[in-house]
Design an enzyme around this catalytic site. Structure first.
Site, mmCIF file in Angstrom:
data_model
loop_
_atom_site.group_PDB
_atom_site.id
_atom_site.type_symbol
_atom_site.label_atom_id
_atom_site.label_comp_id
_atom_site.label_asym_id
_atom_site.label_seq_id
_atom_site.Cartn_x
_atom_site.Cartn_y
_atom_site.Cartn_z
ATOM 1 N N GLU A 78 44.262 48.204 29.886
ATOM 2 C CA GLU A 78 44.984 48.939 30.939
ATOM 3 C C GLU A 78 44.170 50.100 31.508
ATOM 4 O OE1 GLU A 78 48.814 50.423 29.769
ATOM 5 O OE2 GLU A 78 49.466 48.519 28.919
ATOM 6 N N GLU A 134 42.385 46.684 33.139
ATOM 7 C CA GLU A 134 42.951 45.373 33.482
ATOM 8 C C GLU A 134 44.289 45.127 32.805
ATOM 9 O OE1 GLU A 134 43.136 43.682 30.511
ATOM 10 O OE2 GLU A 134 41.947 45.310 29.652
#
Length: 342
Positions: free
Chosen positions: A310, A169
């Site tokens: 990420e 994310e």
């Protein structure tokens, strides 16, 4: 709701015997052996495939940022999405190093993003609402985000041929949303769920704790769909949908750190069978992640004191998935070694 087929464990003893019969001392590859058996169960055959890996980075903004729960403004989400699309983020570097592909999903970025070949446009709205003041999302927005996440996962698997999905994310303020979700979904004391996120000084942490306490006091929600509506972020909800979609398509999904694990916990609360399809990559040093892992019944593969997000931790676990599959497909049996059948 997205339905996930429970694993058929009737062949578990057969797959375990295959692993045990490889040219190695019994149990000498530890949890990699367990992972190999699970991958075979997920695929329903003794030669699982884990070569093509796609990381989906779900991006969204949070109304809670209006209350100062993050040390950075929401504009950083847009800037980091641009960095990911340019191939210059940590996740891109890690993906290249392990032979994975990366796509970014706009679940709810608070800006208009230009089209890009690696950008999946799935925006439900421009950021969630401020959960301190009211529900972050409507029930309809939660349902739409879940459905879009599941559709993205199934398309990647069934139409594009990816064999493993990894989820991560990007969203300034999403550790605040995840803390509230974990507080209700685990359940766990709120203070134990709140960490520094992208970084806070003492004053910033005190402000974050106070804001989240007021948000939690505003709603007594405990049912998963209601909890997601009250406190969720669109990238978290859509990530939960993608995890459900991967399970529904019968493929494994590698779960990243704290935020992704909270999304996975939401998916498990909605459809418990999906837990068998989730491979938890690593134990983050973000406060609350150990609680999320425990609530999901998960034992992560790695512990590297990471907390970036990420999908970076998920990418580092991808080679372990390939190694576990290769144990079944490429390693000779002890019987063949002793008989000289190599």
């Amino acid at each position: 709701m997205i339905s996930v087929r429970p694993l058929d464990r009737s062949l578990e003893a057969t797959y375990r015997a295959l692993v045990d019969g490889k040219a190695k001392p019994l149990g000498s590859l530890g949890r990699i052996e367990d992972l190999a058996v699970r991958l075979a169960l997920i695929e329903g055959r003794p030669n699982p495939r884990c070569e093509r890996v796609l990381l989906l980075v779900f991006a969204g903004d949070h109304g809670l940022n209006e209350a100062g729960v993050s040390a950075f403004p929401s504009s950083v989400t847009t800037a980091m999405v641009a960095t990911l699309l340019a191939g210059r983020a940590s996740a891109n570097a890690f993906a290249r190093s392990v032979g994975a592909e990366v796509k970014v999903v706009d679940a709810g970025v608070a800006a208009d993003l230009a089209p890009h070949p690696l950008l999946i446009e799935a925006k439900v709205r421009k950021g969630s609402r401020n959960a301190e003041l009211g529900p972050a999302l409507t029930s309809g927005e939660v349902e739409l985000a879940l459905a879009r996440g599941a559709a993205i996962a199934r398309q990647a698997i069934e139409e594009q041929g990816f064999e493993v999905l990894a989820v991560g994310e990007m969203g300034i303020g999403n550790s605040a949303s995840a803390a509230l979700l974990l507080h209700r979904l685990a359940p766990a004391p709120l203070d134990d769920c709140i960490g520094a996120g992208a970084g806070h000084d003492a004053e910033g942490m005190a402000r974050k704790v106070a804001v989240l306490a007021r948000a939690a006091a505003r709603s007594a929600a405990v049912e998963p769909m209601d909890v997601l509506a009250q406190f969720g972020g669109l990238e978290i909800v859509m990530m939960a949908g993608a995890i459900l979609g991967a399970g529904a398509a019968g493929r494994p999904v590698i779960v990243d750190g704290f935020i992704a694990s909270t999304a996975a916990l939401a998916a498990i609360r909605l459809e418990p069978a999906v837990a068998d399809y989730c491979v938890f990559a690593h134990r983050s040093c973000e406060k609350g992640h150990a609680l999320a892992l425990a609530a999901a019944g998960a034992a992560p593969l790695l512990d590297l004191s990471m907390r970036l997000g990420e999908g970076t931790g998920a990418l580092l676990a991808a080679p372990l998935m390939r190694a576990a599959a290769a144990l079944l497909t490429d390693v000779a049996s002890l019987d063949d070694v002793l008989a000289g059948r190599l």
